[in-house]
Write a protein that holds these residues in place. Sequence first.
Motif, PDB file in Angstrom:
ATOM      1  N   LEU A 153      -1.977  -2.312  -3.309  1.00  0.00           N
ATOM      2  CA  LEU A 153      -3.476  -1.892  -2.770  1.00  0.00           C
ATOM      3  C   LEU A 153      -3.546  -0.313  -3.059  1.00  0.00           C
ATOM      4  CD1 LEU A 153      -3.691  -3.811   0.632  1.00  0.00           C
ATOM      5  CD2 LEU A 153      -4.501  -4.512  -1.559  1.00  0.00           C
ATOM      6  N   ALA A 211      -0.209   4.113   3.475  1.00  0.00           N
ATOM      7  CA  ALA A 211      -1.145   3.533   4.501  1.00  0.00           C
ATOM      8  C   ALA A 211      -1.024   4.362   6.003  1.00  0.00           C
ATOM      9  CB  ALA A 211      -0.509   2.232   4.754  1.00  0.00           C
ATOM     10  N   SER A 252       0.862  -1.195  -0.023  1.00  0.00           N
ATOM     11  CA  SER A 252      -0.018   0.025  -0.004  1.00  0.00           C
ATOM     12  C   SER A 252       0.997   1.223   0.116  1.00  0.00           C
ATOM     13  CB  SER A 252      -0.744   0.049   1.279  1.00  0.00           C
ATOM     14  OG  SER A 252      -1.740   1.352   1.355  1.00  0.00           O
TER      15      SER A 252
END
Length: 434
Positions: free
Chosen positions: A433, A166, A163
Amino acid sequence: MLSIKRVPTVVSNYQKEEGGEVLGGGCGRNCLKSCCIQGARLPLYALKRVDKVAEKELPLLGCKEHCSVAFLDSLILGEWEERMQRGLFRYDVTACETKIIPGEYGFIAQLNEGRHLKKRPTEFRVDKVLQPFDETKFNFTKVGQEEVLFQLEASDNGEAQFSPNAPIDVENSPSFVAINVSPIEYGHVLLIPRIFECLPQRIDHASFFLALQMTVEAGNPYFRLGYNSLGAFATINHLHFQAYYLAMPFPIEKAPTKKITKLSDGVKVSKLLNYPVRGLVFEGGHTLESLANAVSEACICLQHNNVPYNVLISDCGRKIFLLPQCYAEKQALGEVSAELLETQVNPAVWEISGHMVLKRKKDYDEASEANAWRLLAEVSLSEERYEEVTALVFQAIASVDLSVKPQCAEEVDSVSSGTQPAMVAGSQQCLVLQ
């Protein structure tokens, strides 16, 4: 109390020039403490679950052309290079002279004059491997967020995930990968497990398993990860490992070994032969965790018995060197020659592995295998003391593995001097992500 004076390594731009303490009060510096961390976000890499280190599928010389770059490997280098472009390092490590010293082992010499310039020696206690964490001293919660490359954790579903932005879950104390602003080599980073727990510099099972997982998943045999205990030239008492890239084999990786025993979980334990520093080598195991547990159990034993040590994880996590040492103790007792002390070389994990970081042009120009051997011989425990220490280690391992039975049969494994590790390995698979 035994202590030595040495120039402390500056690993963060927020360390004070003397004593390793923090500059300023913390607020307004975008640090990792409560004054600045609320609402902060950083990239997050979740490690995939690896049950066992894969065997080498391709000849080492041919792997460079056939293997793809692991995502974690690319992430480390990409983020590190971005920090270099932003000017966060104290000097350009790529401009440091490096050469292979002629001889059987090929010790590596680097002239790195920037690591200690304008620094005053600081006193470090060297007779206690276990010391309590001291909030008043510099620690990694005081680094700037710009020095952190990404957060690192185990994946919830066993698959690698990334990610790019995050939130930082302070309550669960994530692990961070940050730059070392005084790099020894390209891609020099720090792994700081569970940073907000403020753990002192001592290995535990969970932190060592994380370090081994990171090395395995980077998938690059030129990426090695090291650890220095207190008393073995760690200068910051906040749990951390170091890692960097060097595109040549370390001399210690080429040293022959002799098998001592094989544990019930498949971990083979050997001893180094024909190398100036005595040490143990761990490899194999039915699972990655069994290898990590064997090494961490040995490290915990050394810590509890107040034996300083260094650890090197090499060959993509397939081989781990455990190296008890006594150089700082000898230095404190006045047993090291003035000639060696004048070099200002602090023999930590990288130097013991054969990468000699030299601070004076004179020492670099006169570098020889004999000089490297002479220094490292002072690092090693005596044969008698080494046998006492390894007996303690095997006793500790035996307490959790009743199958420990040292073998007398000669079994010497030597690494071919013509074998070169591949520059890259692994796979590109990682779920990103958004």
